[in-house]
Design a protein around this motif. Structure first.
Motif, short mmCIF file in Angstrom:
data_model
loop_
_atom_site.label_atom_id
_atom_site.label_comp_id
_atom_site.label_asym_id
_atom_site.label_seq_id
_atom_site.Cartn_x
_atom_site.Cartn_y
_atom_site.Cartn_z
N GLY A 239 -13.95 -6.78 -22.14
CA GLY A 239 -15.24 -6.38 -21.58
C GLY A 239 -15.13 -5.91 -20.14
N ASN A 240 -16.27 -5.59 -19.55
CA ASN A 240 -16.35 -5.15 -18.15
C ASN A 240 -17.33 -6.04 -17.39
N PHE A 241 -17.06 -6.25 -16.10
CA PHE A 241 -17.98 -7.02 -15.23
C PHE A 241 -17.86 -6.39 -13.85
N THR A 242 -18.86 -5.60 -13.44
CA THR A 242 -18.79 -4.88 -12.17
C THR A 242 -20.14 -4.88 -11.48
N HIS A 243 -20.14 -4.38 -10.24
CA HIS A 243 -21.39 -4.00 -9.60
C HIS A 243 -21.94 -2.76 -10.30
N PHE A 244 -23.23 -2.48 -10.08
CA PHE A 244 -23.84 -1.30 -10.70
C PHE A 244 -23.10 -0.01 -10.34
N ASP A 245 -22.50 0.04 -9.13
CA ASP A 245 -21.79 1.26 -8.74
C ASP A 245 -20.37 1.31 -9.31
N GLY A 246 -20.03 0.34 -10.15
CA GLY A 246 -18.71 0.33 -10.78
C GLY A 246 -17.64 -0.38 -9.99
N GLY A 260 -26.58 -7.97 -4.80
CA GLY A 260 -26.78 -6.69 -5.47
C GLY A 260 -26.90 -6.84 -6.97
N GLY A 261 -26.65 -5.74 -7.67
CA GLY A 261 -26.75 -5.72 -9.11
C GLY A 261 -25.38 -5.84 -9.74
N LEU A 262 -25.24 -6.75 -10.71
CA LEU A 262 -24.00 -6.94 -11.44
C LEU A 262 -24.27 -6.72 -12.91
N LEU A 263 -23.34 -6.08 -13.59
CA LEU A 263 -23.51 -5.86 -15.02
C LEU A 263 -22.25 -6.27 -15.76
N ALA A 264 -22.44 -7.14 -16.75
CA ALA A 264 -21.35 -7.59 -17.62
C ALA A 264 -21.63 -7.06 -19.02
N SER A 265 -20.60 -6.55 -19.67
CA SER A 265 -20.82 -6.00 -21.01
C SER A 265 -19.56 -6.10 -21.85
N CYS A 274 -24.90 0.99 -16.16
CA CYS A 274 -24.88 0.82 -14.70
C CYS A 274 -25.69 1.92 -14.02
N LYS A 275 -25.48 3.15 -14.42
CA LYS A 275 -26.22 4.28 -13.83
C LYS A 275 -27.71 4.17 -14.16
N GLU A 276 -28.01 3.79 -15.41
CA GLU A 276 -29.40 3.64 -15.84
C GLU A 276 -30.10 2.58 -15.00
N ALA A 277 -29.41 1.47 -14.74
CA ALA A 277 -29.98 0.38 -13.94
C ALA A 277 -30.30 0.86 -12.53
N GLU A 278 -29.36 1.61 -11.93
CA GLU A 278 -29.60 2.13 -10.57
C GLU A 278 -30.79 3.08 -10.56
#
Length: 287
Positions: A239-246, A260-265, A274-278
């Motif tokens: 999986g991936n776990f990053t800030h919204f900007d990658g 900030g915004g973090l996205l795990a998937s 991530c782009k959609e969230a921003e």
């Protein structure tokens, strides 16, 4: 210093011991099962947190010493003024999901991560009520262990790729604010599953019971010990776990907060989400 596999064996053993302690408090079988809930910075803390923290620190320090490692636990970090003196740092959350522990949802976990410089190289996430322990090392994959067996976990993305709108978001029962609610309401994926601890959320993703988790700091932010161990469990499973900007997450810096915004998937649509969230947050009133 011991090699990473020896250290992992010690951390797994400590994780199971800590799980037994928390279960004894959770089920009221410990000698004094009064949880004595107190509040620290508006977050609940119980005697179970403190007892488990002491157990983990005592066991790790007895096995590994204090020369090569610094130890940071949620319950003790404020007294550790020299915590950045080592390039090898243990970051420990003895009870992630204290509210769920108190409310008896079962969604609580133990997080134990070993950081080299600013990135995790070893992780253990124990989920006492599931009687499962997840562990990973950098480049070594993710495994889930029960009391009598251990199996590798690798998420199979290509076999059943879902549509974006069919992804399931795993969300907190607490720790919600207006911006996060706005974001969740406007994302294309509408399925939501309420789960407590970050460790339990990541377990749901690696077990393919959910697809995405989003953290969005408001007045407060998740701390290093909330995220470090679950991150490695997820990424080593594919999986991936990053800030919204990658950008990647860093630990053992001058700030224990993950702002900030973090996205795990599970990796499906990660960059798109991530782009959609921003984009959605840019339209939030008063943003």
């Amino acid at each position: 210093m011991k090699d990473l596999q020896e250290i992992l064996a010690i951390a797994r053993q400590v994780g199971w011991g800590a799980a037994d302690i928390l279960r004894s408090y959770y089920r009221g079988t410990v000698k004094d099962s009064n949880l004595e809930v107190q509040y620290k910075q508006n977050e609940p803390v119980t005697v179970a947190d403190i007892a488990t923290s002491q157990y983990i620190l005592d066991r790790l320090q007895a096995a590994l010493g204090n020369e090569d490692f610094t130890y940071i636990s949620e319950e003790t970090y404020q007294s550790q003024l020299n915590r950045h003196n080592s390039s090898w740092v243990w970051i420990i959350d003895p009870l992630d999901g204290t509210r769920d522990f108190i409310d008896k949802t079962g969604d609580y976990a133990i997080h134990i991560a070993l950081i080299k410089e600013t990135r995790p190289v070893l992780a253990v996430v124990a989920i006492p009520e599931a009687e499962k322990l997840y562990y990973a090392t950098k480049g070594g994959g993710t495994f889930v262990e029960t009391r009598n067996a251990s199996v590798a976990l690798k998420m199979s993305l290509g076999l059943d790729k879902k549509r974006l709108e069919d992804l399931t978001l795993v969300v907190s029962r607490s720790h919600r604010n207006q911006r996060l609610n706005y974001l969740l309401q406007n994302l294309p994926c509408k399925n939501q599953k309420a789960v407590g601890s970050v460790g339990c959320k990541v377990a749901a993703i690696v077990e393919q019971q959910a697809d995405v988790y989003i953290s969005l700091s408001g007045k407060s932010a998740p701390k290093d010990w909330d995220i470090a161990a679950p991150e490695l469990i997820l990424t080593e499973a594919g999986g991936n776990f990053t800030h919204f900007d990658g950008s990647p997450l860093y630990y053992n810096t001058d700030d224990i907060n993950q702002w900030g915004g973090l996205l795990a998937s599970n990796g499906q649509y990660h960059e798109i989400l991530c782009k959609e969230a921003e984009n959605i947050l840019a339209q939030f009133p008063n943003s």
